[in-house]
Design a protein around this motif. Structure first.
Motif, PDB file in Angstrom:
ATOM      1  N   TRP A  75       0.848  -1.185   0.000  1.00  9.11           N
ATOM      2  CA  TRP A  75       0.000   0.000   0.000  1.00  9.11           C
ATOM      3  C   TRP A  75       0.893   1.248   0.000  1.00  9.11           C
ATOM      4  CZ3 TRP A  75      -0.538  -4.074   3.372  1.00  9.11           C
ATOM      5  CH2 TRP A  75      -1.739  -4.808   3.317  1.00  9.11           C
ATOM      6  N   ARG A  76       0.540   2.215  -0.815  1.00 13.16           N
ATOM      7  CA  ARG A  76       1.203   3.524  -0.750  1.00 13.16           C
ATOM      8  C   ARG A  76       0.134   4.548  -0.333  1.00 13.16           C
ATOM      9  NH1 ARG A  76       5.460   6.672  -3.756  1.00 13.16           N
ATOM     10  NH2 ARG A  76       5.964   4.782  -4.911  1.00 13.16           N
ATOM     11  N   LEU A  77       0.343   5.138   0.820  1.00 15.88           N
ATOM     12  CA  LEU A  77      -0.577   6.147   1.317  1.00 15.88           C
ATOM     13  C   LEU A  77      -0.083   7.523   0.879  1.00 15.88           C
ATOM     14  CD1 LEU A  77      -1.151   4.826   4.969  1.00 15.88           C
ATOM     15  CD2 LEU A  77      -2.325   4.165   2.870  1.00 15.88           C
ATOM     16  N   VAL A  78      -0.948   8.294   0.259  1.00 18.85           N
ATOM     17  CA  VAL A  78      -0.581   9.609  -0.250  1.00 18.85           C
ATOM     18  C   VAL A  78      -1.618  10.620   0.233  1.00 18.85           C
ATOM     19  CG1 VAL A  78      -0.083  11.002  -2.287  1.00 18.85           C
ATOM     20  CG2 VAL A  78       0.395   8.540  -2.313  1.00 18.85           C
ATOM     21  N   THR A  79      -1.163  11.675   0.891  1.00 18.32           N
ATOM     22  CA  THR A  79      -2.106  12.684   1.370  1.00 18.32           C
ATOM     23  C   THR A  79      -2.614  13.512   0.194  1.00 18.32           C
ATOM     24  OG1 THR A  79      -0.413  14.371   1.770  1.00 18.32           O
ATOM     25  CG2 THR A  79      -0.875  12.817   3.555  1.00 18.32           C
ATOM     26  N   ALA A  80      -3.851  13.959   0.297  1.00 20.73           N
ATOM     27  CA  ALA A  80      -4.431  14.779  -0.764  1.00 20.73           C
ATOM     28  C   ALA A  80      -3.734  16.129  -0.851  1.00 20.73           C
ATOM     29  CB  ALA A  80      -5.927  14.957  -0.525  1.00 20.73           C
ATOM     30  N   GLU A  81      -3.264  16.646   0.309  1.00 22.81           N
ATOM     31  CA  GLU A  81      -2.538  17.912   0.345  1.00 22.81           C
ATOM     32  C   GLU A  81      -1.062  17.639   0.593  1.00 22.81           C
ATOM     33  OE1 GLU A  81      -4.246  20.664   3.072  1.00 22.81           O
ATOM     34  OE2 GLU A  81      -6.306  20.116   2.565  1.00 22.81           O
ATOM     35  N   GLU A  82      -0.197  18.311  -0.136  1.00 21.97           N
ATOM     36  CA  GLU A  82       1.234  18.017  -0.064  1.00 21.97           C
ATOM     37  C   GLU A  82       1.872  18.417   1.254  1.00 21.97           C
ATOM     38  OE1 GLU A  82       3.423  19.494  -3.318  1.00 21.97           O
ATOM     39  OE2 GLU A  82       2.379  18.287  -4.838  1.00 21.97           O
ATOM     40  N   THR A 161      -3.473   8.403  10.387  1.00 20.98           N
ATOM     41  CA  THR A 161      -4.065   9.710  10.663  1.00 20.98           C
ATOM     42  C   THR A 161      -3.235  10.783   9.986  1.00 20.98           C
ATOM     43  OG1 THR A 161      -2.814   9.876  12.734  1.00 20.98           O
ATOM     44  CG2 THR A 161      -5.067   9.027  12.877  1.00 20.98           C
ATOM     45  N   LEU A 162      -3.867  11.904   9.711  1.00 19.68           N
ATOM     46  CA  LEU A 162      -3.185  13.031   9.079  1.00 19.68           C
ATOM     47  C   LEU A 162      -2.579  13.945  10.136  1.00 19.68           C
ATOM     48  CD1 LEU A 162      -5.761  13.937   6.297  1.00 19.68           C
ATOM     49  CD2 LEU A 162      -3.433  13.136   5.918  1.00 19.68           C
ATOM     50  N   LEU A 163      -1.395  14.471   9.834  1.00 18.78           N
ATOM     51  CA  LEU A 163      -0.735  15.421  10.728  1.00 18.78           C
ATOM     52  C   LEU A 163      -0.277  16.622   9.914  1.00 18.78           C
ATOM     53  CD1 LEU A 163       1.651  13.200  12.879  1.00 18.78           C
ATOM     54  CD2 LEU A 163      -0.516  14.161  13.584  1.00 18.78           C
ATOM     55  N   THR A 164      -0.330  17.785  10.530  1.00 18.93           N
ATOM     56  CA  THR A 164       0.327  18.947   9.945  1.00 18.93           C
ATOM     57  C   THR A 164       1.682  19.087  10.629  1.00 18.93           C
ATOM     58  OG1 THR A 164      -0.813  20.347  11.555  1.00 18.93           O
ATOM     59  CG2 THR A 164      -1.796  20.160   9.374  1.00 18.93           C
ATOM     60  N   PRO A 165       2.742  19.439   9.905  1.00 19.71           N
ATOM     61  CA  PRO A 165       4.088  19.463  10.494  1.00 19.71           C
ATOM     62  C   PRO A 165       4.198  20.269  11.771  1.00 19.71           C
ATOM     63  CG  PRO A 165       4.228  19.666   8.114  1.00 19.71           C
ATOM     64  CD  PRO A 165       2.767  19.710   8.458  1.00 19.71           C
ATOM     65  N   HIS A 166       3.508  21.418  11.902  1.00 21.29           N
ATOM     66  CA  HIS A 166       3.684  22.236  13.103  1.00 21.29           C
ATOM     67  C   HIS A 166       2.982  21.635  14.312  1.00 21.29           C
ATOM     68  CE1 HIS A 166      -0.189  23.732  11.488  1.00 21.29           C
ATOM     69  NE2 HIS A 166      -0.481  23.971  12.753  1.00 21.29           N
ATOM     70  N   HIS A 167       2.158  20.594  14.102  1.00 21.34           N
ATOM     71  CA  HIS A 167       1.501  19.942  15.233  1.00 21.34           C
ATOM     72  C   HIS A 167       2.336  18.821  15.827  1.00 21.34           C
ATOM     73  CE1 HIS A 167      -2.811  21.305  13.952  1.00 21.34           C
ATOM     74  NE2 HIS A 167      -2.146  22.216  14.650  1.00 21.34           N
ATOM     75  N   THR A 168       3.412  18.431  15.143  1.00 16.36           N
ATOM     76  CA  THR A 168       4.164  17.274  15.600  1.00 16.36           C
ATOM     77  C   THR A 168       4.922  17.541  16.888  1.00 16.36           C
ATOM     78  OG1 THR A 168       6.006  17.950  14.197  1.00 16.36           O
ATOM     79  CG2 THR A 168       4.450  16.367  13.284  1.00 16.36           C
ATOM     80  N   GLU A 169       5.146  18.800  17.257  1.00 13.04           N
ATOM     81  CA  GLU A 169       5.880  19.084  18.482  1.00 13.04           C
ATOM     82  C   GLU A 169       5.091  18.675  19.717  1.00 13.04           C
ATOM     83  OE1 GLU A 169       7.495  22.934  18.802  1.00 13.04           O
ATOM     84  OE2 GLU A 169       8.400  22.935  16.813  1.00 13.04           O
ATOM     85  N   THR A 170       3.769  18.497  19.577  1.00 15.26           N
ATOM     86  CA  THR A 170       2.974  18.074  20.718  1.00 15.26           C
ATOM     87  C   THR A 170       3.078  16.572  20.936  1.00 15.26           C
ATOM     88  OG1 THR A 170       1.007  17.760  19.340  1.00 15.26           O
ATOM     89  CG2 THR A 170       1.341  19.936  20.313  1.00 15.26           C
ATOM     90  N   LEU A 171       3.692  15.864  19.983  1.00 21.74           N
ATOM     91  CA  LEU A 171       3.852  14.420  20.119  1.00 21.74           C
ATOM     92  C   LEU A 171       5.147  14.117  20.846  1.00 21.74           C
ATOM     93  CD1 LEU A 171       2.935  13.427  16.466  1.00 21.74           C
ATOM     94  CD2 LEU A 171       1.448  13.252  18.467  1.00 21.74           C
TER      95      LEU A 171
END
Length: 345
Positions: A75-82, A161-171
């Motif tokens: 499977w290749r998962l590709v987000t709709a938004e780059e 799940t989808l992530l935005t890069p600036h949200h990853t600091e909360t992980l």
């Protein structure tokens, strides 16, 4: 006579038809066998592309029951938004054929970073559930392989799940791939590891053992100057009370210091990030000088070497350069109480 000839001709034609049918059946059997081989583990990777607009999951066939043998699925998962990332979380129910010599040779699921072909991990067995994985970009590839022997249950299920890069600091930083972290966040992630082995596993999941061996190979550098803290033995006699006061007054004692702050090296990461040094501490309640306020200052200072792991970004290349290095830190050997503002006592 004519009748006998007709019978012989009819028999020959029937025999030819039977032989042709038998040959056709045999050919079909071989072709079926060949197709089965092509559709098994030798089959080229034909990946299924899934456009990720929202949360979802993929799983082994028949999950949570026994998966089929001779299977390759990609499977290749590709987000709709780059500008989005993908986080993968394994279901707690996880079980594939056990590894051999700690290597997943037969049945396994692996995750690959398509941008550079890096294998983020390969898993099998059932003793532990794989940790979370996060893509470096807007794509990630998952590959499942089973051979012809010993399928297990329940297989696997991966929630994405989808992530935005600036949200990853909360992980938790240790969940993110090292190359996806800014240096300060990477420093925090590295500080969270308890052992050097865990740290190298995180930095180099595919070749951590070789990397660990290379780290300890002798080099031209002079190593081994690490400082070993001494221990003062107490005097157990009538002077004990006075000795205890002295120990908690102005004396050298252990302090933890941040190497990046101490050495002013914000371009480098050290592990361990903090070390113990001897620094003057305690009060000067029994100051012998006639002044309004006494302060505890070092009267004898030495510099000692500590051996640590140094991690520096490679210029123009992905990854970190790892080496053992000696850092020079200041230690206070003796301390005195002096009047505040008078550094000479």
């Amino acid at each position: 006579m004519h009748l006998i000839g007709v019978l012989l001709l009819t028999s020959a034609l029937a025999s030819q038809r039977y032989g042709t049918q038998a040959e056709s059946n045999l050919s079909s059997k071989f072709q079926f066998s060949s197709n089965k081989e092509q559709n098994g583990v030798q089959d080229p990777q034909h990946e299924r592309i899934i456009t990720v607009n929202t949360n979802g999951s993929i799983h082994s066939p028949k999950f949570p029951h026994t998966y089929p043998r001779n299977t390759v699925l990609v499977w290749r998962l590709v987000t709709a938004e780059e500008n989005m990332w993908i986080q993968l979380t394994f279901d707690e129910r996880f079980g594939l054929e056990d590894p051999e010599d700690d290597i997943c040779k037969y049945d396994f699921v692996e995750i690959e970073e398509p941008s550079d072909g890096t294998i983020l991990g390969r898993w099998c067995g059932s003793s532990t559930v794989p940790g979370k994985q996060i893509s470096k970009g807007n794509q990630i590839r998952i590959r499942f392989v089973s051979d012809e022997y010993f399928p297990s249950e329940p297989g696997f299920c991966i929630h994405y799940t989808l992530l935005t890069p600036h949200h990853t600091e909360t992980l938790s930083p240790s969940v993110l791939p090292p190359s996806a972290l800014p240096l300060d966040l990477l420093n925090n992630a590295i500080a969270a590891f308890g052992t050097l082995e865990e740290l190298i596993r995180y930095l180099e999941p595919d070749r951590w053992q070789l990397d660990l061996e290379d780290l300890y190979r002798p080099t031209w550098q002079l190593l081994g100057k690490a400082y070993v803290l001494g221990r003062k033995s107490r005097v157990v006699d009538l002077n004990l009370l006075k000795e205890e006061v002295r120990l908690y007054s102005c004396t050298p004692r252990n302090f933890s210091v941040s190497l990046r702050e101490e050495l002013k090296r914000t371009d480098t990461i050290f592990w361990p990030g903090c070390l113990l040094v001897k620094r003057c501490g305690g009060n000067c309640a029994c100051c012998q000088y006639n002044c309004n306020e006494c302060q505890c200052i070092p009267s004898k200072v030495t510099k000692k070497y500590h051996e640590v792991l140094q991690l520096k970004p490679r210029i123009g290349i992905k990854g970190l350069h790892k080496s053992l290095t000696d850092v020079l830190l200041e230690h206070h050997e003796e301390c005195d109480c002096v009047c505040k503002g008078n550094t000479e006592g």
